[in-house]
Design an enzyme around this catalytic site. Structure first.
Site, PDB file in Angstrom:
ATOM      1  CE  LYS A   1      12.249 -27.761 126.098  1.00  0.00           C
ATOM      2  NZ  LYS A   1      12.195 -28.435 124.738  1.00  0.00           N
TER       3      LYS A   1
ATOM      4  CB  CYS B   1       7.896 -30.850 124.307  1.00  0.00           C
ATOM      5  SG  CYS B   1       9.449 -31.717 124.651  1.00  0.00           S
TER       6      CYS B   1
HETATM    7  N1  LIG Z   1      11.384 -36.444 123.350  1.00  0.00           N
HETATM    8  C1  LIG Z   1      11.058 -34.922 122.867  1.00  0.00           C
HETATM    9  O1  LIG Z   1      10.853 -34.702 121.938  1.00  0.00           O
HETATM   10  C2  LIG Z   1      12.122 -33.952 123.794  1.00  0.00           C
HETATM   11  C3  LIG Z   1      12.350 -32.624 123.089  1.00  0.00           C
HETATM   12  C4  LIG Z   1      12.932 -31.746 123.868  1.00  0.00           C
HETATM   13  C5  LIG Z   1      13.552 -32.138 125.357  1.00  0.00           C
HETATM   14  N2  LIG Z   1      13.084 -33.353 125.812  1.00  0.00           N
HETATM   15  C6  LIG Z   1      13.486 -33.552 127.139  1.00  0.00           C
HETATM   16  O2  LIG Z   1      14.679 -34.398 126.953  1.00  0.00           O
HETATM   17  C7  LIG Z   1      14.467 -35.342 128.537  1.00  0.00           C
HETATM   18  C8  LIG Z   1      14.717 -36.800 127.818  1.00  0.00           C
HETATM   19  O3  LIG Z   1      13.615 -37.005 127.161  1.00  0.00           O
HETATM   20  P1  LIG Z   1      13.482 -38.124 126.214  1.00  0.00           P
HETATM   21  O4  LIG Z   1      12.213 -38.140 125.248  1.00  0.00           O
HETATM   22  O5  LIG Z   1      14.686 -38.694 125.439  1.00  0.00           O
HETATM   23  O6  LIG Z   1      13.250 -39.512 127.251  1.00  0.00           O
HETATM   24  P2  LIG Z   1      13.278 -41.036 127.048  1.00  0.00           P
HETATM   25  O7  LIG Z   1      12.450 -41.805 127.916  1.00  0.00           O
HETATM   26  O8  LIG Z   1      12.943 -41.273 125.578  1.00  0.00           O
HETATM   27  O9  LIG Z   1      14.907 -41.521 127.374  1.00  0.00           O
HETATM   28  C9  LIG Z   1      15.177 -41.495 128.692  1.00  0.00           C
HETATM   29  C10 LIG Z   1      16.551 -42.342 128.628  1.00  0.00           C
HETATM   30  O10 LIG Z   1      16.883 -42.431 129.992  1.00  0.00           O
HETATM   31  C11 LIG Z   1      17.427 -43.570 130.705  1.00  0.00           C
HETATM   32  N3  LIG Z   1      17.405 -43.327 132.082  1.00  0.00           N
HETATM   33  C12 LIG Z   1      16.560 -42.998 132.878  1.00  0.00           C
HETATM   34  N4  LIG Z   1      17.097 -42.716 134.093  1.00  0.00           N
HETATM   35  C13 LIG Z   1      18.575 -43.253 133.984  1.00  0.00           C
HETATM   36  C14 LIG Z   1      19.581 -43.273 134.765  1.00  0.00           C
HETATM   37  N5  LIG Z   1      19.497 -42.576 136.096  1.00  0.00           N
HETATM   38  N6  LIG Z   1      20.813 -43.362 134.306  1.00  0.00           N
HETATM   39  C15 LIG Z   1      20.708 -44.191 133.045  1.00  0.00           C
HETATM   40  N7  LIG Z   1      19.918 -44.142 131.942  1.00  0.00           N
HETATM   41  C16 LIG Z   1      18.713 -43.564 132.643  1.00  0.00           C
HETATM   42  C17 LIG Z   1      15.878 -44.410 130.297  1.00  0.00           C
HETATM   43  O11 LIG Z   1      16.390 -45.801 130.389  1.00  0.00           O
HETATM   44  C18 LIG Z   1      15.504 -44.006 128.882  1.00  0.00           C
HETATM   45  O12 LIG Z   1      16.129 -44.677 127.934  1.00  0.00           O
HETATM   46  C19 LIG Z   1      13.283 -34.928 129.049  1.00  0.00           C
HETATM   47  O13 LIG Z   1      13.578 -33.926 130.060  1.00  0.00           O
HETATM   48  C20 LIG Z   1      12.368 -34.429 127.820  1.00  0.00           C
HETATM   49  O14 LIG Z   1      11.464 -33.542 128.499  1.00  0.00           O
HETATM   50  C21 LIG Z   1      12.613 -34.337 125.009  1.00  0.00           C
END
Ligand SMILES: NC(=O)c1ccc[n+]([C@@H]2O[C@H](COP(=O)([O-])OP(=O)(O)OC[C@H]3O[C@@H](n4cnc5c(N)ncnc54)[C@H](O)[C@@H]3O)[C@@H](O)[C@H]2O)c1
Length: 406
Positions: A201, A255
């Site tokens: 990844k 990312c």
């Molecule tokens: N956004 C993208 O384009 C993308 C693409 C691929 C991978 N990712 C990866 O996916 C993961 C999530 O990214 P995202 O963009 O969805 O983040 P985000 O910030 O949009 O969402 C994360 C959510 O998790 C919640 N959260 C945090 N800790 C928590 C806990 N302990 N219990 C319950 N809820 C909790 C937050 O309130 C938030 O709503 C990251 O590791 C990111 O690198 C993101």
């Protein structure tokens, strides 16, 4: 039943997709406002096809809560930022979520970590936390890493069609989770070990970052000696084994502008090309700012308040502003000048920066120099409105005579 933990840009569409494909899903997020919004029947961000997917999932019975559920499978999709000083992954959100799962999960449950993590993170930060509580991994609890690859702007399509990687300690557990993702995923799903899944990844995003940096560096070289970088890239790409990306005003999002730093942080003496590439990309907003000053000088302009940045998000046709080049540029500019640039983005309804507009025509009436920072469809469809203005087109989409490029 599947309990998806973290309902942000990745967790929410994943939960909805599973629910709309017949899997019983409960989504948990500790952000009560977000959960209330979902329970009120509204999605929390804009994304092509998300509202339709939401409706289908709600009809299929998905539920949203702030509570962790007692079940046998958890999907953890919480943020994984990087520490700006050490560049290493900050695994605190993942560790906190795993700890909370451990408070409720029955013996034999599986935790699938979808969040992007650097190679070795699960070994170093997650396993010790589980073992410290007396849980035996493989007996009391199974660990799986299933990183997500989807791109904002095309998430729903990519969730359905992308190939996926599943890393597990135990092949049988990996195959079981593969079956779960097969409920909706039409791509190939590869089962491997956890560290390989972690590394693939991060490497995928690093490949993109390094290639973008190469295009950005070419843009700088061509600017230095007044060559047309777009024409040069177009001709180079006619070579059967060359495929150069396009330069741009910088890289944002969660990312490509973040994950490659994990490798720099973990392997500082080895990840040299990656380190330099990330610095090149991070330097692009400042490069654009210098172009703005140069072009103002060339056109006898002195008032920065007559310059407008089109676009605040980190990429086109999404509402995600995290690490966006426009925000980076504004931050830089505020360090240099007191009052500043005007800004507009059709996807950002709230006021998030100074001098922000919410209507394209009002924005254009207020400026005589427009910098296209983001290639939203809206600006592509309204190019004629830029006639008579000085334009710095950071994406080469404009096609008007006399337009400036980076
Ligand atoms: N956004 C993208 O384009 C993308 C693409 C691929 C991978 N990712 C990866 O996916 C993961 C999530 O990214 P995202 O963009 O969805 O983040 P985000 O910030 O949009 O969402 C994360 C959510 O998790 C919640 N959260 C945090 N800790 C928590 C806990 N302990 N219990 C319950 N809820 C909790 C937050 O309130 C938030 O709503 C990251 O590791 C990111 O690198 C993101």
């Amino acid at each position: 039943m599947i309990n998806v933990i973290g309902l942000g840009y990745i967790g929410l569409p994943t939960a909805l997709m599973m629910a709309s494909h017949g899997v019983e899903v409960i989504g948990t997020d500790y952000n009560k406002e977000l959960v209330d919004t979902l329970n009120a029947g509204k999605t929390t961000f804009k994304e092509k096809g998300l509202d339709e997917l939401f409706d289908a999932a709600v009809k299929a019975g998905i539920r949203f809560t702030t509570e962790y559920q007692v079940t046998d499978t958890y999907i953890v999709s919480v943020p994984t930022p990087y520490d700006k000083f050490s560049k290493k992954v900050d695994a605190c959100y993942v560790v906190a979520a795993v700890k909370d799962v451990m408070k409720v999960c029955p013996k034999g449950a599986t935790i699938v970590i979808e969040s992007t993590v650097s190679p070795g993170t699960i070994e170093k930060y997650v396993r010790p936390v589980i073992e410290a509580d007396g849980f035996k991994i493989g007996e009391d609890l199974n660990l799986v890493h299933a990183p997500e690859r989807i791109i904002p702007g095309n998430m729903v399509y990519e969730l359905l069609h992308n190939n996926r990687t599943i890393g597990a300690d135990d092949r049988a557990v990996g195959e079981k989770i593969k079956e779960l993702y097969s409920s909706f995923c039409e791509g190939e799903i590869v089962v491997t070990d956890i560290r390989t899944a972690e590394m693939t990844k991060v490497v995928e995003n690093t490949f993109r970052a390094v290639n973008i940096a190469f295009a950005n560096e070419l843009a700088k070289i061509c600017r230095h000696d007044n060559m047309d970088v777009y024409e040069i890239i177009r001709i180079c790409n006619m070579h059967p084994r060359v495929n150069i990306l396009q330069p741009g005003p910088g890289v944002g999002g969660h990312c490509i502008s973040v994950d490659p730093w994990f490798l720099v942080g973990d392997y500082p003496s080895l990840a040299k090309v990656i380190d330099e590439s990330m610095r090149t990309n991070d330097g692009m907003p400042d490069f654009v700012l210098n172009r703005i000053y140069e072009i103002m000088k060339e056109n006898g302009m002195t008032d920065i308040a007559r310059v407008g940045l089109y676009g605040l998000t980190y990429k086109e046709n999404v509402d995600d502003m995290r690490e966006s080049p426009t925000l980076q540029l504004l931050e830089s500019q505020q360090r240099h000048l007191a009052a500043g640039l005007k800004v507009y983005d059709p996807f950002i309804e709230k006021d998030v920066v100074a001098n922000q507009y919410h209507d394209l025509d009002e924005f254009l009436a207020a400026v005589n120099f427009v910098v296209i920072m983001v290639k939203h469809n809206e600006i592509r469809e309204n190019m004629e409105k830029l006639a008579g203005k000085v334009v710095l087109d950071c994406h080469n989409i404009c096609g008007l005579p006399g337009v400036y490029h980076i």
